[in-house]
Structures are given as C-alpha cells and as structure tokens.
Design a protein around this motif. Structure first.
Motif, short mmCIF file in Angstrom:
data_model
loop_
_atom_site.label_atom_id
_atom_site.label_comp_id
_atom_site.label_asym_id
_atom_site.label_seq_id
_atom_site.Cartn_x
_atom_site.Cartn_y
_atom_site.Cartn_z
N MET A 98 0.85 -1.20 0.00
CA MET A 98 0.00 0.00 0.00
C MET A 98 0.87 1.24 0.00
N GLY A 99 0.68 2.09 -1.00
CA GLY A 99 1.46 3.32 -1.07
C GLY A 99 2.94 3.02 -1.22
N GLY A 100 3.25 2.05 -2.04
CA GLY A 100 4.65 1.64 -2.19
C GLY A 100 5.34 2.27 -3.39
N ALA A 101 6.63 2.05 -3.45
CA ALA A 101 7.46 2.47 -4.58
C ALA A 101 8.71 1.59 -4.56
N GLY A 102 9.40 1.55 -5.69
CA GLY A 102 10.62 0.74 -5.75
C GLY A 102 11.78 1.40 -5.03
N ALA A 103 11.69 2.71 -4.90
CA ALA A 103 12.70 3.47 -4.16
C ALA A 103 11.98 4.64 -3.49
N ILE A 104 12.43 4.98 -2.29
CA ILE A 104 11.82 6.12 -1.60
C ILE A 104 12.93 7.09 -1.19
N PRO A 105 13.46 7.85 -2.16
CA PRO A 105 14.48 8.84 -1.81
C PRO A 105 13.85 9.95 -0.97
N MET A 106 14.56 10.38 0.06
CA MET A 106 13.97 11.37 0.97
C MET A 106 14.35 12.78 0.58
N ASN A 107 13.45 13.70 0.80
CA ASN A 107 13.78 15.12 0.68
C ASN A 107 14.90 15.42 1.68
N PRO A 108 16.01 16.01 1.24
CA PRO A 108 17.16 16.19 2.14
C PRO A 108 16.83 16.99 3.41
N GLU A 109 15.98 18.00 3.26
CA GLU A 109 15.65 18.81 4.43
C GLU A 109 14.81 18.02 5.44
N LEU A 110 13.88 17.24 4.91
CA LEU A 110 13.04 16.41 5.78
C LEU A 110 13.90 15.36 6.49
N LEU A 111 14.81 14.75 5.75
CA LEU A 111 15.71 13.74 6.33
C LEU A 111 16.56 14.36 7.44
N ASP A 112 17.07 15.54 7.18
CA ASP A 112 17.92 16.22 8.17
C ASP A 112 17.12 16.55 9.45
N LEU A 113 15.92 17.06 9.26
CA LEU A 113 15.07 17.39 10.42
C LEU A 113 14.79 16.14 11.25
N ALA A 114 14.45 15.05 10.57
CA ALA A 114 14.12 13.81 11.29
C ALA A 114 15.34 13.28 12.04
N GLU A 115 16.49 13.33 11.40
CA GLU A 115 17.70 12.80 12.06
C GLU A 115 18.12 13.67 13.26
N LYS A 116 17.70 14.93 13.22
CA LYS A 116 17.99 15.79 14.38
C LYS A 116 16.91 15.67 15.46
N GLY A 117 15.86 14.93 15.17
CA GLY A 117 14.78 14.77 16.15
C GLY A 117 13.86 15.95 16.21
N ASP A 118 13.84 16.75 15.15
CA ASP A 118 12.99 17.96 15.13
C ASP A 118 11.54 17.56 14.82
N PRO A 119 10.59 17.91 15.72
CA PRO A 119 9.19 17.53 15.48
C PRO A 119 8.61 18.14 14.20
N LYS A 120 9.27 19.14 13.66
CA LYS A 120 8.79 19.71 12.40
C LYS A 120 8.79 18.65 11.30
N ALA A 121 9.70 17.68 11.43
CA ALA A 121 9.73 16.59 10.45
C ALA A 121 8.40 15.84 10.45
N VAL A 122 7.81 15.69 11.63
CA VAL A 122 6.54 14.97 11.74
C VAL A 122 5.43 15.79 11.08
#
Lengths: 436, 269
Positions: free
Chosen positions: B120-144
């Motif tokens: 469901m809602g799949g793809a063969g690759a899911i490249p991440m938006n760099p800014e979103l990835l950075d926010l998530a890795e920093k634990g910033d709730p804005k990523a959510v």
C-alpha cells in the motif's frame, strides 16, 4: 520549508467536512436519522465489532456530529473527539470511562457549581471519591494524589473566582504519578488556550458557551490528546486488559492514541447514551465558524470592562488575570498570551443586597445561568449557579456573597458600560435607605 | 502480544484475537516512524475471519525493544525471523510505504516463506527530501508535521475519518511523536534513502502480489507505485481515487475490501 496544513481560522470553517463526499453540499448536511443501512451481514458484523469504521446508530455516532467532533479535535490539536449532549455529560462520560468504584480523583475546588456537585455528591454514589484542592495550591494537587487516584481534574481559570491552575506544573506531577490530567477549557476555547500543548491529556468543553456563542444549543465534547500511554501503567485495567463487551478487545493495544475516545464511545455512548442531536451539532458548527472573530471582541471588551470596574467607586474588588496585581498575572501572561478571557468576577460594595439591586437594574446585560454568550450576562453565583454548595465548599472555592460573575459580550462597549452605570446607581440606593 | 525475536522483545497486535498457529498468518508492516496502530482498520477484520494476524512494531517502534534497524535489508531479514519466532512456515505480508520496501526485501530473500504480498502506497525506491531527512535525524518535530502534511490527501486535510471522531493528521502525528523522531523516524528515513535494491527485489517476486495506490499520494507518487508494479510480474494494481499516502486509514474501507478479496484468493483459510 514549512508544512502547509490548514491553520486555525481555516480549520474553524472547514475541518471535518468534505463537500465531495456529501453530494457537493457546501454547508454541512444535518443527518436527521437514527440508524444507517448495512451493506450486508458481514458489513454489519464488522461495524459492531469495531473491525471497520462507520455509523450504526445515532446514539453512538452521527455524520453531522462527526463533523463537529473532527473540527474541535482539529482546533484543539487532539487525536479524536466525542461530542455529547452537554458539557456535564462529557465530564460524566470521561470520569466513568477512567474510573471504577473505589477510585479517587483530585479536583480543583473552583469549578462550575454543577461540576462541584457531580464530584461532591453524585460520583460518590458510584463509589468514586474526590479531594478538592484550591486551584493555586500546585503542591496541594500532588499531595492529594492517592494510590487509587485516576486523574486530576480542573478548569484552567476557575469558575467563578477566575483563579488559575498552573497546568504545566500540575501535569508534570500527574504524569510522574502515572495519571492523566483532564481540563475543562470552556472558558478559553482553543482560540485562547490549547490545554494539550501544556500537559493536559483530555480536554472538555461545554460547547454551549463561547464555542457556539449564540446561546441556542446545548452541547459538550471530550477531546483526547493521544499522548497518555495507558499501557505504561497498571492503573487502568479497563483500558489495557481484554474487555468482555467487545470479544476481549484491549482498547489501549488496538487503538493507542485514540483508545480512550474509542472506549468512551463504544462503552459509554452505548451504555449511557448522552448523544448530541445532529441539529444541535449543526448549530454549534455555525458558531465555531466565527470563533476567532468573536473571541477577539470578547477579550478586547473584557479588558475595557476590567479597567472600568477597577476604577469604579461601587466596586470592592475585581478578579481577572489581566490585572497586574492579580496573583495569576505572570502565569496568565505565559499561558494566555492572546487574552485572559471574557469572564470577570467582581465584588460590589454593599454586599448581597447591593448585588441583587445591581442585577435587577441592568437591562442590556442578561441575568441568567449561562456564560460565553455573544450577549453580556451577569449572575450572583452564591444565590444561583453555586447555590447548592454548602458554606465550606463556597469557602474552598473562594466565593464571597458580594461576588458578581460577569460574562462580557460583544456588544458596543459603551452600551455595556452605560448599562452597568444604571445597575450601580440602583445598587447604591438600598445602602442609602439603610443608613437613614 | 509480546514475543522474542533475536532475543529482543517484540510487540505485535493480534487484531483482538489470540494468536493461533493453526490459522494462516498475515504480517502487517507499518511505515516510517509509525506503529501497529495504523493497521487497526484492517487487522481486526482478518483476525475475526480465520487468520492469525501480527501487526508488528518494528524494532525501536511502538512497544518493540530498540534500537531501530538501520537498513531495509536487515528489516526484511527480521520479518523472516518473526515468522520463525512464532514457529510458522509461511505468511502473507502486507506493507505500507517503507513497509513495502521491507516486504519486497523479505519476499525476495525468503520466497519460500512468503505466500502473497500486499503493498500500500509503495514504490521501488523512496528517496527522501534532504531537508526532511535532516530534520528527522535531528529529532525535530517539524519533520513529523511535514510528513503528516505530505502523507495525507484531501480527506486527511479536511476530514471525514472512517472512524467517527478521529482526526487523521493529529492521530498520525501522535503515533510518530509518541515514539522517537530521531531514533525511529530519522533511522527509518535514512534506511529508505539508502535503499537501492527495490526494483531488483521486485523482479525476484514470484508469489501473488497487489499494489494498492492512492492517486493523490505525494510521498510515493502514483507513477512510482505503477513503476514498482510493472517490475513485479505477478502484481495486480488497484488505484483509489482522491486518496493520499495514508491509504490504510484515509480509505480504510476500500483498502480492506481490496485486501479481503486478494488474500482470500491467494492465501485462503
């Protein structure tokens, strides 16, 4: 890069509703029906067993009421909401979902009189006892927590004395003790304050008041914050253990951040049935559309009334957290930056007799047992809304016999002040007669 | 229920019925930063209609012990370990978003264990938006907040949850926030971004498959879902109109009906 999710004013108008799923109707339809057709036997069984979402019977849920629920959840930042016939039924439903016989709650002593009596007299009949704590006594809330305590309950700004609870601190204490905090936020509405952002776990509204604004319809709501994890404590077996009423369902395991709402609906609405009518839900939705605009005017008028009353020779005292000498001034600045609300308590010189004369002689302000109407309202709590409380309870709530509760409306401020001048003029007369 | 996989505690919802080894097994695998809760409108049905269901919390998510696994390949292997841990021979897998990558990896690495797959809602690759990835890795709730914005279609943004009273975006956000933005969502996003084997794994799939796609999906756009389906020889495709990425909740009823038909045909009781 910022999220483009809709903001407060837009949510007030649109949240919870898609015309494309309702025959293109721009306005929310009123689904005036008791029950809903099942596709087949399998569909019916799945709905009854919470295997899929949908409506069964309007005591449990209704599409018009659902729009209201989602809209309020959106405005409060909640994961789910459950609308009820009144604010009081929302409180009762919440406590009965959290507690069993033998349980205990810690309650602010400054609450709407009906709520005080629910905790003081009615809930004990079900084996649920309460300890009352003055709203400003932050440590007192902690000290009152017992082994069997299941929640802390309060109004951020207490009715009618306007004293504030330090919600962030009290929530911290509650969570350390493994219990949730329930806040009746009727006075604030989410426009002024979102309790879930300050530590509360559940929010209750009497939607009858500012949320609707028009004073035409009774309604209440419970909103879940989604952060209280019932599985991290053994205090709530009815949330975490298999529930016989749904084939061994554990609400907390299956529904996580919406478990409480699911249980309150599946059990509470099924067994107690305090459902909101679709017509009243629709009426409340009309009010919510203009919530921001109204609250701004309520608050600006209230500030002008506070200034007027504070400088009036007939007024003994004024309680409103916007006043710099109010003990809650700093806390209010922090928690309520958009405004401290439109409820004002004040004492009239001459006591109860003068208060009665004042109320009987204002003409624009309505003397009635409601708050949060667009019209200005006044009442003498000790002889009306809180009259069923005994002297000790009145004292604990810091209520005096000279207190007048004012709910400032959105009329032209000059007209409200002129009306009050008439009231104060009349209030002086009994004293002059008595002095002779 | 709680059980051990590789000596670590794992939680899985069984859909409200006790786990029963005699019944065919369906494992549901959630998306990035999420948990078993997302599957509640599918799992209970199957659990009450003859299947054993495990809606698992991946390591470091929900109530499963951490840390989160750092690659899709490890996560795919871990699902096979789950099947072994509950002493079953085979299972059907249903994944959402990142869970689809995990399903692809597991089904291609362990074809003998997998009976059928639902994506469901799949793809063969899911490249991440760099800014979103950075926010998530920093634990910033804005990523959510960003994730919830992009993950939901019109129903998520306006309303009309299949379950009366529930709020799509706030519910989804709370599942992620109640976990760890940094240690679950951040690790998941990095795992998705790093994963390059999706289309190769897809080519190896031999079991029956279905791709269920939302035509308003902004996280894994429809064309990417279709591209994945083209790489799976056995795949059916179902497109749900006006639906975003959170198909399993936004259009829970339609998603369930499609899954019911597919699983009954390919992994009957």
């Amino acid at each position: 890069m910022d999220p483009k999710t809709y903001k407060f004013d837009t949510l007030s108008l649109h949240a919870g509703y898609m015309p494309s799923k309702n025959a293109g109707s721009r306005q929310v339809p009123i689904y005036q029906t008791t029950s809903y057709m099942f596709d087949d036997v399998d569909h019916a069984a799945a709905l009854f067993n919470l295997e899929r979402g949908g409506h069964i019977y309007s005591r449990i849920s209704n599409p018009t009421v659902q729009v209201l629920e989602e809209r309020v959840a959106a405005l409060e930042g909640g994961t789910a909401a459950l609308a009820t016939a009144s604010g009081m039924s929302a409180i009762f439903l919440t406590i009965m979902t959290l507690c069993n016989a033998g349980d205990h709650v810690v309650v602010s002593s400054q609450l709407y009189g009906g709520t005080v009596n629910l905790f003081r007299l009615t809930l004990p009949k079900f084996g649920i006892k309460a300890t009352f704590v003055k709203p400003r006594d932050t440590e007192g809330f902690k000290n009152a927590i017992q082994e069997n305590t299941k929640c802390i309950y309060g109004e951020l700004v207490g009715n009618p004395g306007n004293e504030l609870m330090n919600l962030p601190e009290i929530s911290k204490m509650a969570h350390e003790a493994g219990i949730p905090v329930v806040i009746d936020s009727t006075y604030q509405t989410p426009y002024l304050f979102k309790p879930l952002e300050h530590g509360a776990d559940f929010v209750i509204h009497s939607l009858t008041k500012w949320m609707a604004g028009h004073g035409s319809s009774m309604a209440g709501i419970l909103v879940e914050g989604g952060k209280f994890d019932f599985l991290k404590t053994d205090k709530f077996p009815t949330m975490t253990e298999p529930y016989e009423g749904y084939h061994g369902l554990s609400f907390a395991e299956e529904f996580g951040p919406v478990a409480f709402t699911m249980k309150a609906r599946a059990e509470g609405m099924r067994d107690m049935g305090p459902c909101l009518s679709p017509q009243n839900a629709w009426n409340v939705l009309q009010g919510i559309e203009t919530l921001s605009v109204r609250m701004e005017k309520h608050c600006s008028n209230a500030l002008k009334m506070v200034e007027y009353l504070s400088n009036h020779e007939s007024v003994a005292w004024v309680s409103h957290a916007s006043l710099k000498d109010n003990p809650d001034y700093e806390l209010a600045k922090k928690l309520l930056p958009k405004g401290t609300g439109s409820m004002i308590a004040f004492g009239i010189k001459g006591g109860k007799e003068a208060g009665a004369a004042f109320i009987d002689n204002v003409k624009l302000a309505s003397h009635l047992a409601n708050v949060g109407d667009t019209r200005t309202l006044v009442i003498h709590p000790a002889s009306a809304t809180h009259s069923q409380m005994d002297e000790a309870t009145l004292k604990l709530a810091n209520m005096s016999h000279d207190m007048i509760r004012l709910s400032v409306g959105i009329e032209d401020i000059d007209d409200i002040i002129n009306d009050f001048e008439d009231g104060f003029r009349a209030a002086k007369k009994p004293r002059l007669v008595a002095n002779k | 229920m709680k059980f051990k996989v590789n000596n670590k505690e794992v939680f899985a919802s069984t859909g409200g019925r006790p786990f029963d080894k005699k019944k065919p097994l369906i494992i549901f695998i959630h998306g990035s930063g999420l948990s078993h809760i997302t599957w509640v409108l599918q799992t209970r049905y199957f659990a009450f209609h003859g299947y054993s269901v495990l809606a698992i919390d991946l390591p470091g998510h929900g109530y499963s012990e951490g840390p989160a696994l750092e690659s899709i390949e490890e996560q795919g292997k871990w699902i096979a370990d789950v099947i072994d841990s509950v002493e079953m021979e085979e299972a059907s897998l249903v994944g959402h978003s990142q869970g689809c990558l995990v399903v692809l990896e597991c089904a291609s690495q362990f074809p003998d264990k997998i009976k059928s797959i639902g994506l469901m809602g799949g793809a063969g690759a899911i490249p991440m938006n760099p800014e979103l990835l950075d926010l998530a890795e920093k634990g910033d709730p804005k990523a959510v907040d960003l994730m919830m914005d992009w993950a939901h279609g019109p129903a998520g943004h306006f309303g009309g949850h299949p379950v009366p009273g529930l709020h799509h975006i706030n519910l989804g956000g709370s599942i992620v926030i109640n976990g760890s933005v940094k240690n679950a969502l951040g690790v998941d996003f990095r795992a998705c971004d790093n994963y390059k084997n999706g289309f190769e794994a897809a080519k190896k799939i031999k079991c029956p498959a279905i791709n269920i796609l939302g035509d308003r999906d902004r996280m894994c756009p429809l064309k990417e879902g279709k591209k994945l389906a083209e790489h799976i020889k056995t795949s059916e495709v179902e497109i749900i109109p006006n639906c975003g990425h959170m198909i399993l909740l936004e259009e829970a009823g339609q998603a369930l009906e499609i899954l019911k038909k597919f699983i009954r045909n390919n992994h009957p009781v």
